[in-house]
Structure formats: C-alpha cells, structure tokens
Design an enzyme around this catalytic site. Sequence first.
Site, PDB file in Angstrom:
ATOM      1  N   HIS A 162       0.817  -1.223   0.000  1.00 50.93           N
ATOM      2  CA  HIS A 162       0.000   0.000   0.000  1.00 50.93           C
ATOM      3  C   HIS A 162       0.849   1.270   0.000  1.00 50.93           C
ATOM      4  O   HIS A 162       0.341   2.352  -0.275  1.00 50.93           O
ATOM      5  CB  HIS A 162      -0.934   0.005   1.217  1.00 50.93           C
ATOM      6  CG  HIS A 162      -2.019  -1.023   1.121  1.00 50.93           C
ATOM      7  ND1 HIS A 162      -3.302  -0.725   0.734  1.00 50.93           N
ATOM      8  CD2 HIS A 162      -1.999  -2.365   1.316  1.00 50.93           C
ATOM      9  CE1 HIS A 162      -4.037  -1.826   0.722  1.00 50.93           C
ATOM     10  NE2 HIS A 162      -3.265  -2.834   1.072  1.00 50.93           N
ATOM     11  N   ASP A 370       3.538   9.715  -0.613  1.00 52.76           N
ATOM     12  CA  ASP A 370       2.398   8.949  -0.101  1.00 52.76           C
ATOM     13  C   ASP A 370       2.055   7.848  -1.097  1.00 52.76           C
ATOM     14  O   ASP A 370       2.026   8.103  -2.301  1.00 52.76           O
ATOM     15  CB  ASP A 370       1.183   9.892   0.057  1.00 52.76           C
ATOM     16  CG  ASP A 370       0.245   9.448   1.170  1.00 52.76           C
ATOM     17  OD1 ASP A 370       0.096   8.233   1.366  1.00 52.76           O
ATOM     18  OD2 ASP A 370      -0.338  10.324   1.828  1.00 52.76           O
TER      19      ASP A 370
HETATM   20  P1  ADP Z   1      -2.763   6.655   5.512  1.00 53.52           P
HETATM   21  O1  ADP Z   1      -3.108   5.274   5.026  1.00 53.52           O
HETATM   22  O2  ADP Z   1      -1.312   7.002   5.396  1.00 53.52           O
HETATM   23  O3  ADP Z   1      -3.278   6.946   6.885  1.00 53.52           O
HETATM   24  P2  ADP Z   1      -4.798   7.672   3.618  1.00 53.52           P
HETATM   25  O4  ADP Z   1      -5.131   9.055   3.249  1.00 53.52           O
HETATM   26  O5  ADP Z   1      -4.588   6.743   2.471  1.00 53.52           O
HETATM   27  O6  ADP Z   1      -3.508   7.734   4.554  1.00 53.52           O
HETATM   28  O7  ADP Z   1      -5.947   7.032   4.501  1.00 53.52           O
HETATM   29  C1  ADP Z   1      -6.356   7.633   5.699  1.00 53.52           C
HETATM   30  C2  ADP Z   1      -7.741   7.117   6.057  1.00 53.52           C
HETATM   31  O8  ADP Z   1      -7.992   7.486   7.410  1.00 53.52           O
HETATM   32  C3  ADP Z   1      -8.841   7.750   5.218  1.00 53.52           C
HETATM   33  O9  ADP Z   1      -9.820   6.772   4.892  1.00 53.52           O
HETATM   34  C4  ADP Z   1      -9.425   8.824   6.132  1.00 53.52           C
HETATM   35  O10 ADP Z   1     -10.813   9.059   5.956  1.00 53.52           O
HETATM   36  C5  ADP Z   1      -9.186   8.252   7.501  1.00 53.52           C
HETATM   37  N1  ADP Z   1      -9.003   9.333   8.472  1.00 53.52           N
HETATM   38  C6  ADP Z   1      -8.081  10.321   8.449  1.00 53.52           C
HETATM   39  N2  ADP Z   1      -8.251  11.163   9.477  1.00 53.52           N
HETATM   40  C7  ADP Z   1      -9.295  10.702  10.179  1.00 53.52           C
HETATM   41  C8  ADP Z   1      -9.965  11.148  11.359  1.00 53.52           C
HETATM   42  N3  ADP Z   1      -9.608  12.253  12.030  1.00 53.52           N
HETATM   43  N4  ADP Z   1     -11.007  10.425  11.787  1.00 53.52           N
HETATM   44  C9  ADP Z   1     -11.391   9.311  11.130  1.00 53.52           C
HETATM   45  N5  ADP Z   1     -10.807   8.843  10.016  1.00 53.52           N
HETATM   46  C10 ADP Z   1      -9.766   9.535   9.535  1.00 53.52           C
HETATM   47  O1  F6P Z   2      -1.228   3.093   4.454  1.00 51.93           O
HETATM   48  C1  F6P Z   2      -0.242   2.617   5.265  1.00 51.93           C
HETATM   49  C2  F6P Z   2      -0.722   2.227   6.657  1.00 51.93           C
HETATM   50  O2  F6P Z   2       0.302   1.669   7.423  1.00 51.93           O
HETATM   51  C3  F6P Z   2      -1.855   1.225   6.615  1.00 51.93           C
HETATM   52  O3  F6P Z   2      -1.392  -0.096   6.516  1.00 51.93           O
HETATM   53  C4  F6P Z   2      -2.541   1.536   7.889  1.00 51.93           C
HETATM   54  O4  F6P Z   2      -3.900   1.206   7.857  1.00 51.93           O
HETATM   55  C5  F6P Z   2      -2.366   3.052   8.040  1.00 51.93           C
HETATM   56  O5  F6P Z   2      -1.193   3.357   7.365  1.00 51.93           O
HETATM   57  C6  F6P Z   2      -2.373   3.490   9.494  1.00 51.93           C
HETATM   58  O6  F6P Z   2      -1.225   3.051  10.182  1.00 51.93           O
HETATM   59  P1  F6P Z   2      -1.207   2.177  11.499  1.00 51.93           P
HETATM   60  O7  F6P Z   2      -1.815   0.852  11.189  1.00 51.93           O
HETATM   61  O8  F6P Z   2       0.228   2.103  11.873  1.00 51.93           O
HETATM   62  O9  F6P Z   2      -2.028   2.919  12.515  1.00 51.93           O
END
Ligand code: ADP
Ligand code: F6P
Length: 467
Positions: A162, A370
């Site tokens: 991912h 990212d």
């Molecule tokens: P990462 O996987 O690095 O966290 P992404 O943008 O791909 O980044 O995914 C983040 C996910 O977490 C998204 O589905 C988003 O809606 C969710 N998210 C981010 N901030 C919040 C929050 N404050 N509360 C709930 N969900 C959140």
């Molecule tokens: O997108 C990368 C990732 O490590 C996902 O595997 C995971 O859901 C998200 O970031 C949040 O990270 P963590 O599982 O360390 O809270």
Amino acid sequence: MRQSSLVVVANRLPVDNSVAPDGACEWRRSPGGLVSALHPLLKHTPATWIGWAGGTGPAPALPDVDGVRLHTVPLTPEDFRDHYEGFANATLWPLYHDAVEQPEHHRRWWEAYQRVNRRFAEAAAAVTEPGGVVWVQDYHLQLVPALLRDLRPDLRIGFFLHVPFPPPELFMQLPRRAELLRGILGADLVGFQRAQAAHNFAQLVAKVFGVPATDRQIEVDGRTVRVGAFPVSIDTAEMAALAARPDVVARAERLRNDLGSPENVILSVDRMDYTKGIEHRLKAYSELIASGHVKVRDTVMVQVAVPSRERVGQYQILRDRVEREVGRINGEFGRVGEPAIHYLTQPFDRAELAALYRMADVMAVTPLRDGMNLVAKEYVAARVDDSGTLLLSEFAGAAAELPEAYQVNPHDLEGLKQGLLAALEADPEDAATRMRAMREHLHRYDIRSWVRSYLSTLDETVSAPTG
Ligand code: ADP
Ligand code: F6P
C-alpha cells in the site's frame, strides 16, 4: 480449525475495539475502504481475515463479523516495540517514503520482524483450504509470501504494497535487502500502487539476483512472479451518498457557520505523520497571511491531524513541532474568536468526515511522499455538486490518477504558496470541470474495481514451475 478458500492477511483486523454506551468493550466493523471493498466479496466466499487486534495481551477470540471469520495474531510488548514500532515504522516506513526521515537499523528489530512474519504465515497456512487464495497486505508482512509458500506450496499467493516502493539506491541501504526481496518473491502476483514502484522492484530484483525481470514479470527459482500496478481506491458511491445525506449537508452548513462563515475554508485531513507535509503546508499558509495574500477574516484553515504511532520518536517530535507552529501562527495572526488555524486531533466518524469535506472549498493534500492518499479521493467523491478544488502533491500516488487536481511540489515553498492561491482563486467553471472529471474517474475506478482487477490477475497466474 475452520478453513477458508480466501484468506486476507493484514497487520490490522477489519474491526475496531470500541466501548459501548454501557461501558462494555465491543468489536465493530471498521469503516476503512479495504474492509468495505472486500466485505461483499468475503461474505460470499467463506473467507478469513488474519490480523492483529491491537494491544499486546493474548489474542482475543473474535466473533465473525458479517460472515467474515476473524483470526487474531497476538503481539507481545517486545513484538509491538521491535516489529511494529521498530522495523515496520522506524526502518521500512521512512525508507519507503524517500527517507524523508532517517531510517533506523537495529538487528533486534529485524529478528522481531522475522518472528512476527512467521507467526502470520503459520496462521495463514493453518486456515487456508487446499488450493486456496491468500492475499497478503503491506510492508509489515513482506516475508509472509515466501514463508507461506514453503509451508503450503499448494496455495495461490498475492502480495500488495500500500505504500511506495523506493528507488533501488534507497532500498539497497537495507542491511537485509536480499532476504526482504526473497520474501516478497514468494508471491504469485506482486501489486503496487504505481507503475514506477513496479519498475523499481523489477530493477532491484534484476540487480540483486541477476534474474530476468521486467515491470510485468520476474522469473525466479523456476517460477514466474507477475508484477503490476493496481492503484487502490475508495468506495466512491458510499462516500457520495453520505455526503448527499440531508443531515450531513446540514452539518456542513453548521460547521461553516461555527467557523464564522468565511469566504473560503481550506481543509487538510492527515494522520500525524512526517510524510504528510504538514509543516511545509503550515509554513506556506503562514507566509501567505504574513504577506497579506490571505486574510484571516476571509479564509480559515482547518487542520485535522490524528495522532499516530505515538511512541515512535520521530512522530513525537513532529507532533511537538506542528503544535508549536499552530500556536505560533494563531498567536501571531489570530484574533479573539478568530484563529487562523482550527487544529483538531480527534478521530471522526464517516458522516462527520463527509461533512468536513462538504464544507471545504479547498482541500490541501500535500504529502512529501504517499503511497496513494485516500483522503484526496474521499474529498473528490464527497463533492457531489462538482464544487471545490483539490490541491494535490505530485508525490501522492493519487496524483497519477487525478491530473485535473491543482498539483504542487510541496518541497517548493513558493510553488506551494502559488498552488494554494490558485486553488483559492480558481474560476468556478474551470474548477467544476476538473472536479467532474475526477469524480467520474473515481466512480469508474472504485475500490470494487481494484479488488476485481487484482484478484482476477492473481487468478490468471500459474503457480506451476516454468521449467
Ligand atoms: P494513511 O493510510 O497514510 O493513513 P490515507 O489518506 O490513504 O492515509 O488514509 C487515511 C484514512 O484514514 C482515510 O480513509 C481517512 O478518511 C481516515 N481518516 C483520516 N483522518 C481521520 C480522522 N480524524 N477520523 C477518522 N478517520 C480519519
Ligand atoms: O497506508 C499505510 C498504513 O500503514 C496502513 O497499513 C494503515 O492502515 C495506516 O497506514 C495506518 O497506520 P497504522 O496501522 O500504523 O495505525
């Protein structure tokens, strides 16, 4: 032990441990995109999801969630520290994200990574039916494909990363690089977010093992390993429906009123992570205020930054710095009842997130690197009336799919400022044309299409020796 024909292996389970109103602990299906996508498929397949339930106690036995069997893998406090916080999030995470922070290398962490990967592989070997399919997810579990193939050569094994896969010269810093590559090569299909990552991987394999490798397939140990890009997506229809719900529309209006009904609202939603470019964005914004290009009364920034991996040193330092900077900007430019930045560290439910997306005129998603960035896609999906502008980093995986976004290089402070201004001052008609194109793309390439395209490609792979 019950066995399934389809098994998903991921670091985390698709459930959240939440507290019910009566104070009891309950497990609920978590709302993430991967879960929603796999859910309809898993429901009809007798499927198992293997993962860690959070915490460091004994693995709880969890009930099935909507027909999906949950198989928990326990982590001890040492595993949590050395595998999850250590090798996964302080060695691999920074290395795979362009080393925007310095990766740390410790032999103890590597031992824990091997130990935990073996535990996941053994769990998968135990619960998969003869000839079944196992789909391994992400950088925490890169050794699982090969370990599992040794245990169960009858299985079809997929692996999907991912996060970005780094260029060879960065990956080569890893002390145990060959072992890690061997682990991934145990899969029949190795999927990445972007074509560039598949290219990096093939180049590395060719360099380290001297075997024939193209961006589409690698010949190794008499087997063919398929390689490809499968950009992950979101449940676009679900987010659009949520954003159109009358209570969500009303909530978005209320939020805007609470902000003082400014002309413009800029929103950012991130995990508190140094890859997300939060500090760069704050600097750009504060310089725009200082130079008078942005007026605090007219324009409000909302920064949501949920704390993440909180015991890891680099994350603690980042949070301190972000909070100091937000304080400085508000102290310098805010007024009583009129802060320049509204800073929130709370997790929100999906409806509240949808309301935030609906409220924002500009969504600033400017990571330094990212894998994909689903938040950018969620914002687009929520703009059901085609209004709003997306400011997107060139270094987010989503940039390849969303060329209509206002794209910026977040390392270029002047470029970032110009991008923010362009997004704020966009011509509404042009902005609507761009948003419509992005929304159409995401309705076509949603999470279901991602699952279909990955699993059908995995289905075409032939595990038999090539010769
Ligand atoms: P990462 O996987 O690095 O966290 P992404 O943008 O791909 O980044 O995914 C983040 C996910 O977490 C998204 O589905 C988003 O809606 C969710 N998210 C981010 N901030 C919040 C929050 N404050 N509360 C709930 N969900 C959140
Ligand atoms: O997108 C990368 C990732 O490590 C996902 O595997 C995971 O859901 C998200 O970031 C949040 O990270 P963590 O599982 O360390 O809270």
